[in-house]
Design a protein around this motif. Structure first.
Motif, PDB file in Angstrom:
ATOM      1  N   TRP A 375       0.855  -1.176   0.000  1.00 57.09           N
ATOM      2  CA  TRP A 375       0.000   0.000   0.000  1.00 57.09           C
ATOM      3  C   TRP A 375       0.896   1.233   0.000  1.00 57.09           C
ATOM      4  O   TRP A 375       2.111   1.124   0.132  1.00 57.09           O
ATOM      5  N   GLY A 376       0.281   2.390  -0.159  1.00 58.27           N
ATOM      6  CA  GLY A 376       1.034   3.639  -0.103  1.00 58.27           C
ATOM      7  C   GLY A 376       1.230   4.271  -1.474  1.00 58.27           C
ATOM      8  O   GLY A 376       0.803   3.750  -2.494  1.00 58.27           O
ATOM      9  N   ARG A 377       1.894   5.411  -1.469  1.00 58.82           N
ATOM     10  CA  ARG A 377       1.993   6.203  -2.690  1.00 58.82           C
ATOM     11  C   ARG A 377       2.808   5.512  -3.784  1.00 58.82           C
ATOM     12  O   ARG A 377       2.450   5.571  -4.959  1.00 58.82           O
ATOM     13  N   ALA A 380       0.531   3.085  -5.437  1.00 56.28           N
ATOM     14  CA  ALA A 380      -0.495   3.769  -6.234  1.00 56.28           C
ATOM     15  C   ALA A 380       0.097   4.313  -7.539  1.00 56.28           C
ATOM     16  O   ALA A 380      -0.548   4.293  -8.586  1.00 56.28           O
ATOM     17  N   GLU A 384      -0.981   3.536 -11.422  1.00 56.49           N
ATOM     18  CA  GLU A 384      -1.363   4.578 -12.381  1.00 56.49           C
ATOM     19  C   GLU A 384      -0.686   4.380 -13.740  1.00 56.49           C
ATOM     20  O   GLU A 384      -1.061   5.011 -14.726  1.00 56.49           O
TER      21      GLU A 384
ATOM     22  N   THR B  10      -5.467   7.139   2.094  1.00 56.83           N
ATOM     23  CA  THR B  10      -4.054   7.094   2.479  1.00 56.83           C
ATOM     24  C   THR B  10      -3.400   5.790   2.016  1.00 56.83           C
ATOM     25  O   THR B  10      -2.225   5.779   1.637  1.00 56.83           O
ATOM     26  N   LEU B  11      -4.160   4.714   2.036  1.00 55.24           N
ATOM     27  CA  LEU B  11      -3.614   3.420   1.600  1.00 55.24           C
ATOM     28  C   LEU B  11      -3.341   3.406   0.101  1.00 55.24           C
ATOM     29  O   LEU B  11      -2.295   2.938  -0.350  1.00 55.24           O
ATOM     30  N   TYR B  12      -4.296   3.907  -0.675  1.00 56.73           N
ATOM     31  CA  TYR B  12      -4.195   3.869  -2.141  1.00 56.73           C
ATOM     32  C   TYR B  12      -4.431   5.280  -2.681  1.00 56.73           C
ATOM     33  O   TYR B  12      -5.498   5.585  -3.229  1.00 56.73           O
ATOM     34  N   PRO B  13      -3.432   6.159  -2.516  1.00 57.34           N
ATOM     35  CA  PRO B  13      -3.655   7.580  -2.807  1.00 57.34           C
ATOM     36  C   PRO B  13      -3.548   7.916  -4.305  1.00 57.34           C
ATOM     37  O   PRO B  13      -2.465   7.936  -4.876  1.00 57.34           O
ATOM     38  N   HIS B  14      -4.711   8.142  -4.914  1.00 59.91           N
ATOM     39  CA  HIS B  14      -4.755   8.645  -6.289  1.00 59.91           C
ATOM     40  C   HIS B  14      -5.399  10.024  -6.197  1.00 59.91           C
ATOM     41  O   HIS B  14      -6.619  10.142  -6.025  1.00 59.91           O
ATOM     42  N   VAL B  65       0.217   8.514   7.090  1.00 65.66           N
ATOM     43  CA  VAL B  65       0.986   7.313   6.721  1.00 65.66           C
ATOM     44  C   VAL B  65       1.652   6.728   7.956  1.00 65.66           C
ATOM     45  O   VAL B  65       1.626   5.515   8.195  1.00 65.66           O
ATOM     46  N   LEU B  68      -0.756   4.901  10.132  1.00 68.08           N
ATOM     47  CA  LEU B  68      -1.133   3.588   9.589  1.00 68.08           C
ATOM     48  C   LEU B  68       0.000   2.586   9.741  1.00 68.08           C
ATOM     49  O   LEU B  68      -0.236   1.401   9.993  1.00 68.08           O
ATOM     50  N   ARG B  69       1.244   3.061   9.589  1.00 68.07           N
ATOM     51  CA  ARG B  69       2.374   2.143   9.811  1.00 68.07           C
ATOM     52  C   ARG B  69       2.317   1.569  11.217  1.00 68.07           C
ATOM     53  O   ARG B  69       2.675   0.422  11.447  1.00 68.07           O
ATOM     54  N   GLU B  72      -0.177  -1.338  11.145  1.00 72.31           N
ATOM     55  CA  GLU B  72      -0.090  -2.286  10.031  1.00 72.31           C
ATOM     56  C   GLU B  72      -0.107  -3.717  10.574  1.00 72.31           C
ATOM     57  O   GLU B  72       0.592  -4.027  11.539  1.00 72.31           O
ATOM     58  N   PHE B  77      -6.613  -2.921  10.456  1.00 71.12           N
ATOM     59  CA  PHE B  77      -5.871  -2.481   9.279  1.00 71.12           C
ATOM     60  C   PHE B  77      -6.125  -3.427   8.103  1.00 71.12           C
ATOM     61  O   PHE B  77      -6.418  -2.983   6.984  1.00 71.12           O
ATOM     62  N   GLU B  78      -6.017  -4.731   8.355  1.00 73.80           N
ATOM     63  CA  GLU B  78      -6.193  -5.691   7.265  1.00 73.80           C
ATOM     64  C   GLU B  78      -7.622  -5.684   6.730  1.00 73.80           C
ATOM     65  O   GLU B  78      -7.842  -5.883   5.533  1.00 73.80           O
ATOM     66  N   ARG B  81      -7.723  -2.472   4.604  1.00 80.32           N
ATOM     67  CA  ARG B  81      -6.868  -2.598   3.427  1.00 80.32           C
ATOM     68  C   ARG B  81      -7.446  -3.616   2.436  1.00 80.32           C
ATOM     69  O   ARG B  81      -7.526  -3.364   1.237  1.00 80.32           O
ATOM     70  N   VAL B  85      -8.548  -2.420  -1.301  1.00 81.93           N
ATOM     71  CA  VAL B  85      -7.863  -2.826  -2.527  1.00 81.93           C
ATOM     72  C   VAL B  85      -8.859  -3.383  -3.544  1.00 81.93           C
ATOM     73  O   VAL B  85      -8.677  -3.255  -4.753  1.00 81.93           O
TER      74      VAL B  85
END
Lengths: 532, 128
Positions: A375-377, A380, A384, B10-14, B65, B68-69, B72, B77-78, B81, B85
């Motif tokens: 996970w994380g930037r 991601a 993309e 925050t986990l999948y930042p787009h 971040v 969340l660490r 984890e 968290f799981e 997450r 996903v």
């Protein structure tokens, strides 16, 4: 005859005490093909299938909903040091629970086994920690059935069937492979119609090979074998029928199958013979769960080999990103093969061979499989670049090991109160060495066409599940004989990839079909000789 | 569920995706919580933990971040997450962002829509 009045389930064609029928359990590549072949020979068949009778028009072009529709998601447990036990502890295998079995999910790759792959023990000699054994048959025994299977499946580049055209994903892998110096580069031998054939249309290059083929251009038992069998009037297909035990008489011959129907009611179907084709995990589970005072360790298990030697192929994937678009998801998912590494060359640091095959996933599955739990930037940003990504699947021979095995987990019960299967697996050092070599080869192919990054993807839940009821010349070494008949039980057959003594590098479906066609001839001969 | 939505982003930042994509995660987990009290408790306690020293949604990206660490591998968290996903990468808005076209059969596949339109490499030379 069956009827569908008032939308109700069709009546069974054969009575449950009909002693003439052969019961086939499982309607995938082995069971579906065998059932049709027996029907064509004039033999009455009851085909039990645990899953529903989904049709191609029901299939879904969306990865997670399709998984929910087609995959075998009944509870299972895992143990061992393999990465699957960490990444996907509840899902050791990616097989299907639907009429057509895992042929609804396969991509259609049809390499034959090589001659030496039937006698790996003799070719390679003893290997520490491996339970290698030669097959009791060789390629010459299977050759006429490979010919028949290729015709049946409509395999490209055989029987005058043209090759599939290059798609975007293959252009990347194929050019990279050529630049590296590989020669065995092609769109492969695929059970996909490039032109209309055998009553099924040509591909429209619609992708989604793992989600069921709505177009019906792929061979599957759902669309090719089972309709033919039904047309004979000799098939009694019973979907949503979960086999629980294979039953036997005091003399040790099987007499029928106890199963749960769609309403969860227990039913008993008598049989002249029973053919088990439930995919390697469920086949072993069913035999083990059919234990009795006569067969205390499970049916057909005097050797102790039922459930052992479980193989899943050395697998993995390599994905790569590029500066320009690839759009790997367009077109037939696996139409591209590099075969140069499918030889045995111990100089590479491992025994046996592997193939590289083009392969793509949609964003939903890629995000789950690319780097499980990432996970994380950074992650991601990789996602993309999806449009500019190419991918390949690695598939090679894994070493059979006695302790890689399916057992019954009596602490966990399924919806019918039966113990669930536990799948235990440790990678053999040869498996790890092969996978590392394959990762490097795959990455070098993409680097040769200027990849901006390459990604080594760990194994997915296995689509290729083999070896848990292996063929052997001697009864003490395996579960079934050269025709898939149980050493211990005269009228019990195993008819799926469980019988594979070793797994070879090739995708197994073509060989499972060839073995089923050969077994059908054998069953017919035994019937005619009054031996069944 | 604002906390869960922020965790998902925050986990999948787009950055180009609207909050609606990430809100799917909260909706899915709200459904799961409604069906199972243990799940409801996991979510409630997980969110409370993240908000203990100031609201998670008000933290700067780096601090999110880091938070969340710190959790984890936990059950909460799981759960988030594993749900995120699936939900984030099954959303059509995400598909458009990353260049994926979704279902193809109803559009006639790609036979006439570019299954072989890659133009920066030739067709590979093939073995027979």
């Amino acid at each position: 005859m069956s009827s569908m009045d008032n939308g109700e389930r069709s009546a069974n064609r054969f009575r449950d005490d009909d002693l003439d029928v052969i019961v086939v359990i499982g309607s995938g590549a082995g069971g579906g093909t065998l059932a049709n072949e027996l029907c064509q020979k004039g033999i009455n068949v009851v085909l039990l299938e645990a899953g529903k009778h989904n049709q191609p028009e029901d299939f879904i072009n969306d990865e997670w909903p399709s998984l929910e529709q087609l995959a075998w998601l009944d509870e299972r447990t895992t143990s061992g040091s393999w990465q699957i036990a960490t990444d996907f502890p509840d899902l050791p295998a990616w097989t299907c629970k639907t009429v057509g079995g895992t042929t609804t999910h396969w991509a259609g790759c049809c390499p034959r086994f090589k001659d030496w792959e039937f006698r790996v023990r003799s070719e390679l000699g003893p290997v520490d920690g491996a339970s290698l054994l030669d097959w009791p048959i060789g390629q010459s025994d299977l050759e006429p059935y490979y010919d028949k299977a290729e015709d049946r499946l409509g395999v490209t580049r055989t029987n005058g069937i043209p090759a599939l055209p290059s798609n975007n994903n293959f252009k990347v892998m194929g050019n990279g492979a050529r630049r590296v110096g590989y020669k065995g580069v092609s769109t492969g031998r695929m059970a996909i119609n490039p032109v209309p054939r055998d009553g099924r249309p040509a591909t429209i290059q619609d992708g989604f090979n793992y989600q069921g083929d709505k177009q019906r251009a792929h061979w599957s038992t759902l669309t090719a074998e089972i309709p033919r069998a039904e047309a004979t009037g000799r098939l009694d297909l019973r979907p949503e029928s979960m086999a629980i035990k294979v039953e036997h008489d005091n003399a040790g011959s099987v007499t029928g199958v106890l199963y749960a129907d769609a309403d969860g009611n227990e039913r008993r179907q008598k049989a002249r013979a029973v053919c088990v084709a439930c995919n390697a995990i469920e086949t072993a589970r069913l035999l083990l769960n059919s234990d009795s005072s006569l067969f205390p360790d499970g049916l057909a298990n005097s050797s102790g080999q039922v459930g052992r030697n479980y193989m899943r192929h050395v697998t993995g994937a390599v994905f790569a990103t590029f500066e320009r678009p690839v759009r790997m998801y367009r077109g037939e998912t696996m139409a591209g093969t590099v075969s140069d590494e499918s030889r045995n060359d111990p100089g590479r640091g491992f025994l046996g061979g592997y193939y590289m095959e083009v392969h793509s996933l949609g964003p939903a599955f890629l995000a789950n499989f690319l780097s499980p739990r990432a996970w994380g930037r950074d992650f991601a940003e990789i996602m993309e670049q999806y449009e500019c990504m190419a991918g390949m699947y690695l598939v090679g021979e894994d070493m059979p090991q006695a302790d890689n095995r399916v057992t019954l987990n009596r602490d966990v019960r399924d919806q019918f109160g039966q113990p669930v299967p536990n799948v235990h697996f440790d990678d053999h050092p040869n498996d790890t060495a092969m996978r590392d070599h394959a990762y490097a080869s795959g990455a070098s192919i993409y680097d040769a066409v200027d990849a901006t990054a390459t990604f080594r993807v760990p194994p997915y839940p296995a689509a290729h599940n083999l070896g848990t009821a292996r063929m052997s010349a001697r009864a003490e070494d395996g579960v079934v004989d050269a025709f898939g008949r149980a050493h211990d039980v005269p009228n019990l057959f195993v008819s799926d990839g469980s019988v594979m003594t070793t797994g070879a590098a090739a995708n197994p479906t073509l060989t499972i079909v060839a073995l089923a066609l050969r077994q059908a001839d054998h069953i017919e001969e035994r019937l005619k000789a009054g031996m069944l | 569920m604002a906390t869960v939505t922020a965790v998902a982003r925050t986990l999948y930042p787009h950055d180009a995706l609207p909050d609606g994509v990430y809100a799917r995660v909260g909706e899915k987990l709200a459904d799961a919580a409604g069906e199972d009290s243990a799940t409801a408790r996991t979510i409630e306690e997980g969110c409370d933990g993240l908000n203990e020293h100031g609201l998670f949604v008000e933290l700067a990206p780096d601090a999110r971040v880091e938070a969340l660490r710190g959790i984890e591998g936990s059950e909460f968290f799981e759960l988030v997450r594993g749900t995120a996903v699936v939900e984030v990468y099954s959303d059509e808005r995400t598909w458009r962002l990353v260049g994926y076209e979704g279902p193809s059969f109803d559009k006639g596949g790609y036979i006439d829509r570019g299954f072989n339109d890659l133009d920066w490499l030739p067709d590979p030379e093939e073995a027979p």
